[in-house]
Design an enzyme around this catalytic site. Structure first.
Site, PDB file in Angstrom:
ATOM      1  N   ASP A  68       0.819  -1.226   0.000  1.00 57.97           N
ATOM      2  CA  ASP A  68       0.000   0.000   0.000  1.00 57.97           C
ATOM      3  C   ASP A  68       0.849   1.270   0.000  1.00 57.97           C
ATOM      4  OD1 ASP A  68       0.582  -1.021   2.610  1.00 57.97           O
ATOM      5  OD2 ASP A  68      -0.882   0.329   3.513  1.00 57.97           O
ATOM      6  N   HIS A  69       2.173   1.131   0.117  1.00 60.84           N
ATOM      7  CA  HIS A  69       3.066   2.302   0.118  1.00 60.84           C
ATOM      8  C   HIS A  69       3.988   2.352  -1.103  1.00 60.84           C
ATOM      9  CE1 HIS A  69       2.071   3.354   4.365  1.00 60.84           C
ATOM     10  NE2 HIS A  69       1.655   2.098   4.301  1.00 60.84           N
ATOM     11  N   HIS A 141       7.790  -1.698  12.611  1.00 65.00           N
ATOM     12  CA  HIS A 141       6.614  -2.138  11.855  1.00 65.00           C
ATOM     13  C   HIS A 141       6.755  -3.590  11.387  1.00 65.00           C
ATOM     14  CE1 HIS A 141       2.964  -1.635   9.682  1.00 65.00           C
ATOM     15  NE2 HIS A 141       3.500  -1.632   8.476  1.00 65.00           N
ATOM     16  N   ASP A 209       3.131   3.797   8.934  1.00 68.26           N
ATOM     17  CA  ASP A 209       2.897   2.569   9.690  1.00 68.26           C
ATOM     18  C   ASP A 209       3.974   2.290  10.741  1.00 68.26           C
ATOM     19  OD1 ASP A 209       1.306   2.696   7.495  1.00 68.26           O
ATOM     20  OD2 ASP A 209       1.505   0.595   6.926  1.00 68.26           O
TER      21      ASP A 209
HETATM   22 ZN    ZN Z   1       0.231   0.828   5.247  1.00 69.71          ZN
HETATM   23 ZN    ZN Z   2       2.783  -1.287   6.493  1.00 74.68          ZN
END
Ligand code: ZN
Ligand code: ZN
Length: 301
Positions: A68-69, A141, A209
């Protein structure tokens, strides 16, 4: 006139994009710099919706290599190649970024007509320009992950009112004043301290995150704008710990303790789509100047 720093929230979603929320991407514009922090899937179209050209990018900062990044990186690289991008693209990311970037470039067959310079960064200053610097700090993370700060350096400015009162003309003789030095003009001495003021630094910190951790507060200290992931609320704090994410209460506490001026909450889990206010209210209880980010929101500092 002092140049403004503009922050555009190109994507504010979480793991799975939705109609209203794209994957994560934050664009920071200051003078000729257009610094993109994370580049989730669809980011280049978000540029278009924001009426911006992705070819204006000067640097890409990657917080971590979750899809998602980063899933939007190949698309943007291809567009730059097709648009005759002629600059060197600087890419910074946590450890492992060099290898992953090489793998990603090998996956696609496009003619890369421009230079890409990849640098792995963890803690400290990694870009130091005349008017600003960039720094990073390691986050927690489950995989290598960085938080980033952009700091515009405070500069000596001439106080125009005081200049008028001192009956000092405009002109090249003022250039030394801008360096904070006293000047002599038409055989009269003028002290810099009486005619100038020093503008404070401006700081924007982006903490994506991460599990809440002790390094965040010193790293974001005094931020004018603090952008934080807020995947969960306090009721889900065990889940936040399990998945290495943060809660609204935790990020608001950090904003308060770090003396931040404004907190922007982003990367909310999809479970809050119907009631994001719950996240905002929890943060506001601790840190009043909290706002929820929507895609294409613009903040000025
Ligand atoms: Zn994320
Ligand atoms: Zn992440």
């Amino acid at each position: 006139m002092t140049a403004k720093i503009k922050i555009i929230m190109l994507g504010t979603g979480s793991h799975i994009p939705s109609v209203k929320k794209n994957h994560t991407a934050v664009l920071l514009c200051y003078e000729g710099e257009n610094i993109l922090v994370d580049c989730g899937e669809g980011t280049q179209r978000q540029f278009r919706y924001a009426k911006l050209n992705p070819c204006k990018i000067t640097r890409l900062l990657i917080t971590h290599w979750h899809g998602d990044h980063v899933l939007g990186i190949p698309g943007i690289l291809q567009t730059l190649a097709l648009s005759d991008y002629r600059k060197t693209l600087f890419i910074y990311g946590p450890s492992g970024t060099k290898l992953l970037m090489r793998a990603l470039l090998n996956l696609f067959n496009f003619k890369q007509k421009y230079k890409i310079k990849v640098e792995e960064v963890d803690k400290g200053k990694f870009v130091d320009e005349k008017n600003f610097y960039l720094e990073s700090e390691k986050m927690e993370h489950g995989i290598s992950c960085n938080a980033y700060s952009f700091v515009k350096k405070g500069q000596v400015r001439i106080d125009k009112e005081k200049l008028k009162k001192a009956k000092l003309d405009q002109g090249p003789h003022l250039s030394k004043l801008k360096q904070g030095k006293d000047i002599k003009y038409k055989s009269k001495k003028y002290l810099a301290k009486n005619l100038t003021y020093t503008e404070g630094d401006k700081k924007i910190s982006i903490v994506m995150d991460t599990l809440d951790n002790k390094k965040i507060i010193p790293f974001v200290k005094g931020a004018d704008l603090l952008i934080c992931e807020s995947s969960f609320n306090d009721a889900f704090k065990d889940k936040a710990r399990e998945y290495h994410h943060s809660t609204a209460k935790q990020v608001a506490n950090n904003a308060k303790k770090a003396n931040a001026k404004k907190l922007v909450l982003t990367h909310l889990s999809g479970r809050w789509d119907k009631n994001p206010q719950k996240i905002l209210n929890e943060a506001k209880k601790v840190f009043k100047n909290s706002v929820l980010a929507k895609d294409l929101d613009v903040f000025g500092v």
